[in-house]
Scaffold this motif. Structure first.
Motif, PDB file in Angstrom:
ATOM      1  N   LYS A 161      62.574 102.207  86.128  1.00 19.89           N
ATOM      2  CA  LYS A 161      63.430 101.989  85.212  1.00 19.89           C
ATOM      3  C   LYS A 161      63.933 102.065  84.081  1.00 19.89           C
ATOM      4  N   LEU A 162      63.105 101.564  82.796  1.00 20.15           N
ATOM      5  CA  LEU A 162      63.917 101.041  81.742  1.00 20.15           C
ATOM      6  C   LEU A 162      63.630 101.432  80.344  1.00 20.15           C
ATOM      7  N   VAL A 163      64.557 101.691  79.439  1.00 21.25           N
ATOM      8  CA  VAL A 163      64.300 102.474  78.558  1.00 21.25           C
ATOM      9  C   VAL A 163      64.467 101.426  76.752  1.00 21.25           C
ATOM     10  N   ILE A 164      63.702 101.550  76.279  1.00 20.57           N
ATOM     11  CA  ILE A 164      63.276 100.776  75.058  1.00 20.57           C
ATOM     12  C   ILE A 164      64.250 101.778  74.177  1.00 20.57           C
ATOM     13  N   ALA A 165      65.339 101.422  73.852  1.00 25.41           N
ATOM     14  CA  ALA A 165      65.981 102.016  72.940  1.00 25.41           C
ATOM     15  C   ALA A 165      65.568 101.869  71.529  1.00 25.41           C
ATOM     16  N   SER A 166      64.142 101.888  71.407  1.00 24.59           N
ATOM     17  CA  SER A 166      63.388 101.842  69.561  1.00 24.59           C
ATOM     18  C   SER A 166      62.645 103.837  69.158  1.00 24.59           C
ATOM     19  N   HIS A 167      62.804 103.620  68.141  1.00 19.46           N
ATOM     20  CA  HIS A 167      61.618 104.995  68.227  1.00 19.46           C
ATOM     21  C   HIS A 167      60.108 104.289  67.166  1.00 19.46           C
ATOM     22  N   ASN A 168      60.377 103.216  66.621  1.00 20.19           N
ATOM     23  CA  ASN A 168      58.905 102.566  66.181  1.00 20.19           C
ATOM     24  C   ASN A 168      58.320 102.309  67.358  1.00 20.19           C
ATOM     25  N   MET A 213      58.467  96.793  84.936  1.00 21.34           N
ATOM     26  CA  MET A 213      59.057  97.728  85.144  1.00 21.34           C
ATOM     27  C   MET A 213      58.414  99.295  84.405  1.00 21.34           C
ATOM     28  N   GLU A 214      59.335  99.877  84.697  1.00 19.83           N
ATOM     29  CA  GLU A 214      58.674 101.665  83.928  1.00 19.83           C
ATOM     30  C   GLU A 214      59.025 101.872  82.534  1.00 19.83           C
ATOM     31  N   VAL A 215      58.552 101.041  81.817  1.00 19.26           N
ATOM     32  CA  VAL A 215      59.145 101.910  79.998  1.00 19.26           C
ATOM     33  C   VAL A 215      59.043 103.009  79.798  1.00 19.26           C
ATOM     34  N   ILE A 216      60.117 103.690  79.421  1.00 15.69           N
ATOM     35  CA  ILE A 216      60.011 104.759  78.325  1.00 15.69           C
ATOM     36  C   ILE A 216      61.083 104.246  77.392  1.00 15.69           C
ATOM     37  N   SER A 217      60.659 105.098  76.091  1.00 14.09           N
ATOM     38  CA  SER A 217      60.924 104.719  75.055  1.00 14.09           C
ATOM     39  C   SER A 217      62.407 105.827  74.537  1.00 14.09           C
ATOM     40  N   ALA A 218      63.660 105.854  73.692  1.00 11.34           N
ATOM     41  CA  ALA A 218      64.077 106.358  73.061  1.00 11.34           C
ATOM     42  C   ALA A 218      63.679 107.741  72.542  1.00 11.34           C
ATOM     43  N   GLY A 219      62.032 107.657  71.934  1.00 11.68           N
ATOM     44  CA  GLY A 219      61.923 108.875  70.951  1.00 11.68           C
ATOM     45  C   GLY A 219      61.140 109.548  72.154  1.00 11.68           C
ATOM     46  N   ASP A 220      60.245 108.849  73.821  1.00  8.70           N
ATOM     47  CA  ASP A 220      60.434 109.586  74.798  1.00  8.70           C
ATOM     48  C   ASP A 220      61.027 111.065  74.915  1.00  8.70           C
ATOM     49  N   LEU A 221      61.960 109.782  74.988  1.00 10.44           N
ATOM     50  CA  LEU A 221      63.629 111.014  75.679  1.00 10.44           C
ATOM     51  C   LEU A 221      64.115 111.580  74.730  1.00 10.44           C
ATOM     52  N   ASN A 222      63.718 111.975  73.824  1.00 12.90           N
ATOM     53  CA  ASN A 222      64.547 112.856  72.417  1.00 12.90           C
ATOM     54  C   ASN A 222      66.288 112.082  72.513  1.00 12.90           C
ATOM     55  N   LEU A 223      66.405 111.142  72.623  1.00 10.17           N
ATOM     56  CA  LEU A 223      67.475 110.167  72.072  1.00 10.17           C
ATOM     57  C   LEU A 223      67.896 109.965  70.658  1.00 10.17           C
ATOM     58  N   PRO A 224      68.866 110.245  70.377  1.00  7.05           N
ATOM     59  CA  PRO A 224      69.366 110.486  69.200  1.00  7.05           C
ATOM     60  C   PRO A 224      69.370 108.950  68.521  1.00  7.05           C
ATOM     61  N   GLU A 225      68.762 108.749  67.158  1.00  8.27           N
ATOM     62  CA  GLU A 225      69.167 107.122  67.263  1.00  8.27           C
ATOM     63  C   GLU A 225      70.623 107.328  66.435  1.00  8.27           C
ATOM     64  N   PRO A 226      70.931 105.830  66.852  1.00  4.91           N
ATOM     65  CA  PRO A 226      72.904 106.018  66.379  1.00  4.91           C
ATOM     66  C   PRO A 226      73.127 105.292  65.754  1.00  4.91           C
ATOM     67  N   ASP A 227      73.487 105.543  64.448  1.00  5.32           N
ATOM     68  CA  ASP A 227      74.062 104.770  63.356  1.00  5.32           C
ATOM     69  C   ASP A 227      74.006 102.986  63.323  1.00  5.32           C
ATOM     70  N   GLU A 228      73.323 102.545  62.781  1.00  8.07           N
ATOM     71  CA  GLU A 228      73.248 100.994  62.384  1.00  8.07           C
ATOM     72  C   GLU A 228      74.647 100.741  61.393  1.00  8.07           C
ATOM     73  N   THR A 229      75.693 100.595  61.977  1.00  4.98           N
ATOM     74  CA  THR A 229      77.037 100.124  61.563  1.00  4.98           C
ATOM     75  C   THR A 229      77.299  98.826  61.760  1.00  4.98           C
ATOM     76  N   LEU A 254      73.142 100.590  73.950  1.00  4.27           N
ATOM     77  CA  LEU A 254      74.539 100.874  74.995  1.00  4.27           C
ATOM     78  C   LEU A 254      74.571 102.327  74.670  1.00  4.27           C
ATOM     79  N   ALA A 255      73.908 102.670  73.500  1.00  3.92           N
ATOM     80  CA  ALA A 255      74.093 104.323  73.373  1.00  3.92           C
ATOM     81  C   ALA A 255      72.567 104.985  74.114  1.00  3.92           C
ATOM     82  N   ALA A 256      71.046 104.089  74.411  1.00  2.00           N
ATOM     83  CA  ALA A 256      70.981 104.629  74.961  1.00  2.00           C
ATOM     84  C   ALA A 256      70.935 104.903  76.794  1.00  2.00           C
TER      85      ALA A 256
END
Length: 203
Positions: free
Chosen positions: A8-15, A31-47, A60-62
């Protein structure tokens, strides 16, 4: 360089457009691809102040939230005459509603301010992509790709997303949004970064 094991690999995007494009690039590697959106992961602030820093923030957050390896992309449009803008703020130029028609007009208007009676302003631009792979233990690998081209208005094509309808890659006379996705995948900034990633991290 650390190798990425199959699984499994998380794609850290909601786009959705970006996730779909990365899924297509990963398809040959099982690869078994899952998006951050599928996992309801919050989007970190892009600082971060660079594409690389923002990509690492997201991957790193994902990875830590999911306890799985995570792949993040931070990418954007860099217009030469605008001193690299919109750059890391490419998505933010589209506003909270992600209105890229608005963003495209904003870029067009900004470039047009440099037009003179004698000639049009330089339309050269590049798409840049920083692709980072992070593991739950904090290890990361980062790769940067780019594709050079020219801006064009009005927008043309229905196949792309973001600024694709206004960007013509060098060597072509059609925009990314007019191009067959398979052709775009061969030459895009994301493809460039992804090829580097594959060479380094896939067995």
């Amino acid at each position: 360089m650390r190798k990425l094991e199959a699984g499994k690999l998380v794609i850290a995007s909601h786009n959705a457009g970006k996730v779909r494009e990365i899924q297509d690039l990963l398809a040959p590697f099982g690869m078994e691809v899952i998006s951050a959106g599928d996992l309801n992961l919050p989007e970190p602030d892009e600082t971060g102040e660079t594409f690389e820093e923002n990509s690492l923030l997201k991957s790193l957050a994902a990875a830590k939230a999911s306890n799985l390896p995570a792949l993040a992309d931070d990418s954007g449009l860099s217009v030469a005459i605008l001193s690299g803008a919109p750059g890391i703020y490419s998505a933010r130029w589209a506003g909270p509603r992600k209105d890229f028609d608005r963003a495209q007009k904003k870029v067009a208007d900004a470039v047009a301010e440099y037009d003179t009676i004698e000639q049009k302003a330089d339309r050269s631009a590049a798409f840049i992509c920083a692709l980072s792979l992070a593991w739950p233990d904090g290890h990361t690998e980062v790769f940067e790709g780019r594709v050079e081209g020219q801006m064009t208005w009005p927008a043309r094509g229905e196949k792309g997303f973001g600024y694709d309808p206004t960007f013509i890659p060098n060597g072509y006379d059609i925009t990314f949004a007019e191009m067959d996705p398979a052709e775009k995948h061969k030459i895009s900034h994301r493809a460039d970064a992804f090829q580097q990633l594959v060479a380094a991290c896939f067995s």
